[in-house]
Scaffold this active site. Sequence first.
Site, PDB file in Angstrom:
ATOM      1  N   LYS A 175       0.868  -1.177   0.000  1.00  0.00           N
ATOM      2  CA  LYS A 175       0.000   0.000   0.000  1.00  0.00           C
ATOM      3  C   LYS A 175       0.901   1.221   0.000  1.00  0.00           C
ATOM      4  CE  LYS A 175      -4.558   0.931   0.706  1.00  0.00           C
ATOM      5  NZ  LYS A 175      -5.757   0.216   0.310  1.00  0.00           N
ATOM      6  N   GLY A 203     -19.286   7.870   6.431  1.00  0.00           N
ATOM      7  CA  GLY A 203     -18.535   8.109   5.199  1.00  0.00           C
ATOM      8  C   GLY A 203     -19.366   7.767   3.981  1.00  0.00           C
ATOM      9  N   GLY A 255     -18.445   8.293   0.690  1.00  0.00           N
ATOM     10  CA  GLY A 255     -17.580   8.449  -0.479  1.00  0.00           C
ATOM     11  C   GLY A 255     -17.903   7.402  -1.528  1.00  0.00           C
ATOM     12  N   VAL A 308     -17.320   4.214  -1.871  1.00  0.00           N
ATOM     13  CA  VAL A 308     -17.903   2.943  -1.422  1.00  0.00           C
ATOM     14  C   VAL A 308     -19.144   3.188  -0.563  1.00  0.00           C
ATOM     15  CG1 VAL A 308     -17.477   0.778  -0.211  1.00  0.00           C
ATOM     16  CG2 VAL A 308     -15.605   1.879  -1.437  1.00  0.00           C
TER      17      VAL A 308
HETATM   18  P1  NAD Z   1     -13.551   8.042  -0.376  1.00  0.00           P
HETATM   19  O1  NAD Z   1     -12.423   8.973  -0.175  1.00  0.00           O
HETATM   20  O2  NAD Z   1     -14.251   8.042  -1.665  1.00  0.00           O
HETATM   21  O3  NAD Z   1     -14.648   8.246   0.762  1.00  0.00           O
HETATM   22  C1  NAD Z   1     -14.349   8.438   2.115  1.00  0.00           C
HETATM   23  C2  NAD Z   1     -15.461   9.298   2.664  1.00  0.00           C
HETATM   24  O4  NAD Z   1     -15.311   9.396   4.078  1.00  0.00           O
HETATM   25  C3  NAD Z   1     -15.450  10.726   2.126  1.00  0.00           C
HETATM   26  O5  NAD Z   1     -16.747  11.088   1.702  1.00  0.00           O
HETATM   27  C4  NAD Z   1     -14.975  11.565   3.310  1.00  0.00           C
HETATM   28  O6  NAD Z   1     -15.483  12.872   3.287  1.00  0.00           O
HETATM   29  C5  NAD Z   1     -15.538  10.743   4.452  1.00  0.00           C
HETATM   30  N1  NAD Z   1     -14.893  10.977   5.740  1.00  0.00           N
HETATM   31  C6  NAD Z   1     -13.585  11.213   6.022  1.00  0.00           C
HETATM   32  N2  NAD Z   1     -13.411  11.354   7.340  1.00  0.00           N
HETATM   33  C7  NAD Z   1     -14.642  11.206   7.907  1.00  0.00           C
HETATM   34  C8  NAD Z   1     -15.121  11.222   9.231  1.00  0.00           C
HETATM   35  N3  NAD Z   1     -14.305  11.440  10.271  1.00  0.00           N
HETATM   36  N4  NAD Z   1     -16.430  11.017   9.451  1.00  0.00           N
HETATM   37  C9  NAD Z   1     -17.280  10.797   8.427  1.00  0.00           C
HETATM   38  N5  NAD Z   1     -16.877  10.771   7.142  1.00  0.00           N
HETATM   39  C10 NAD Z   1     -15.582  10.974   6.893  1.00  0.00           C
HETATM   40  O7  NAD Z   1     -12.970   6.584  -0.025  1.00  0.00           O
HETATM   41  P2  NAD Z   1     -13.570   5.182  -0.434  1.00  0.00           P
HETATM   42  O8  NAD Z   1     -12.867   4.705  -1.648  1.00  0.00           O
HETATM   43  O9  NAD Z   1     -15.053   5.223  -0.397  1.00  0.00           O
HETATM   44  O10 NAD Z   1     -13.021   4.275   0.759  1.00  0.00           O
HETATM   45  C11 NAD Z   1     -13.647   4.306   2.043  1.00  0.00           C
HETATM   46  C12 NAD Z   1     -12.942   3.302   2.942  1.00  0.00           C
HETATM   47  O11 NAD Z   1     -13.019   1.995   2.373  1.00  0.00           O
HETATM   48  C13 NAD Z   1     -11.445   3.570   3.142  1.00  0.00           C
HETATM   49  O12 NAD Z   1     -11.049   3.173   4.429  1.00  0.00           O
HETATM   50  C14 NAD Z   1     -10.806   2.663   2.112  1.00  0.00           C
HETATM   51  O13 NAD Z   1      -9.468   2.336   2.445  1.00  0.00           O
HETATM   52  C15 NAD Z   1     -11.712   1.468   2.197  1.00  0.00           C
HETATM   53  N6  NAD Z   1     -11.708   0.645   0.991  1.00  0.00           N
HETATM   54  C16 NAD Z   1     -12.018   1.193  -0.205  1.00  0.00           C
HETATM   55  C17 NAD Z   1     -11.986   0.382  -1.336  1.00  0.00           C
HETATM   56  C18 NAD Z   1     -12.366   0.919  -2.687  1.00  0.00           C
HETATM   57  O14 NAD Z   1     -12.538   0.110  -3.628  1.00  0.00           O
HETATM   58  N7  NAD Z   1     -12.532   2.217  -2.862  1.00  0.00           N
HETATM   59  C19 NAD Z   1     -11.627  -0.975  -1.240  1.00  0.00           C
HETATM   60  C20 NAD Z   1     -11.349  -1.491   0.026  1.00  0.00           C
HETATM   61  C21 NAD Z   1     -11.375  -0.668   1.139  1.00  0.00           C
END
Ligand code: NAD
Length: 374
Positions: free
Chosen positions: A104, A202, A204, A206
């Site tokens: 990572k 969150g 975002g 996902v």
């Molecule tokens: P993203 O950046 O698109 O979304 C993250 C969201 O969390 C954002 O909307 C952000 O504003 C919000 N956020 C940040 N801090 C916060 C808080 N304190 N309280 C509430 N909301 C908050 O990221 P993502 O791709 O959706 O990933 C989300 C999580 O899932 C991460 O931990 C990532 O490592 C994990 N993940 C993602 C994937 C993927 O395919 N994208 C795969 C496996 C794991």
Amino acid sequence: MLNIVKESAANRDTASGLVLTDITSEASKLPAFDGHERVWLGSDRNRGLTAIVGIHNTVLGPACGGTRIWPYESFDAAVTDALRLSRGMTFKSAIAGLPFGGDKAVIIADPKTDKTSQLLEAYAEMLQALDGQYFTGEDVGMTLADADYIRERTPYISGTTVGGSGNPSPVTARGVYLGLKAAWKYKSGTDSLNGVRIAVQGLGSVGWALAEDLAKDGAKLVVADVDAERVAAAVKRLCATAIDVGGILFADAEILAPCALGGILNKETIPQVKVRVVAGAANNQLADHGDAQLLAERGILYAPDYVINGGGIVNVAMELMPGGYDRKAVEAKVAQIPVTLTTIFQRAEKENRPTNDVSLAMAREIIACAGRRP
Ligand code: NAD
């Protein structure tokens, strides 16, 4: 404070282009090190790049894991996050049955203000310089457009629009949705989410896709995000109830789906959590491995993060398989997520152990077997 800080600062002070430094021995002083094979620092003073790549374990195959762009409070915090995240990738790929190891990267930058084209170019150069030791994709702070931009400069990134399988987030969300339903079924005896209160932290890539699926099933959503626009959209389009960022972990709900950052479940927060199930996408939801015991003692079923969120790595890794990307094979592997989780829940109950102890043992068995193969 580690020597790394001095070393990286020295690099930033003297070099005009990208400087790649092997910081494995310095990183080994951090508690999160856990036998990483290699840790790289890439810095470029002029283009604002400070990136750390952790390569944890390549016994199962080449290392594969996303890049997080985040304004870490300190250099050590960034290295620690890279180490914790790459270690998780090792177990995630193993549990998902992928012939890949764990790595990572993190880039210390605010994705809203610091993510310039120059920074992404410098990072693409770093990937080129690592010459296939590290294969990356999107994570928090890196968008599909960013990944596409990097892909124009290096092949060592998957999950892109051109030459790749696109944004992995919808596949991750699908796996989390199936896993959440399996966890709820294990806990409550039904997999119907109609009327079930689910707190989503969150919204975002996902979290939003997951929330949409849950809303379609009739779940009552309680949501929080630091981005007020996303919360407003969920209230309007998914009939969700908004809650403040500080309160979402303690929401009056049956299920908590953490989909933001890691370390949120710890000795301070767990005693206040009201839900019966924790099942979400975020990596490293537990501050410490032992925190799962605290959840178990409170009767809260925890779906280990690197098991339930494996859909994304399955999707991007499939691009790198000998036969190339195969959507049906991806769907088949994602459909295994609830099956694997149920096996973990059953084994944990039978052996009276926390679920993450069981998943870790399962992942280590897979890696140990591969390591013994001639
Ligand atoms: P993203 O950046 O698109 O979304 C993250 C969201 O969390 C954002 O909307 C952000 O504003 C919000 N956020 C940040 N801090 C916060 C808080 N304190 N309280 C509430 N909301 C908050 O990221 P993502 O791709 O959706 O990933 C989300 C999580 O899932 C991460 O931990 C990532 O490592 C994990 N993940 C993602 C994937 C993927 O395919 N994208 C795969 C496996 C794991």
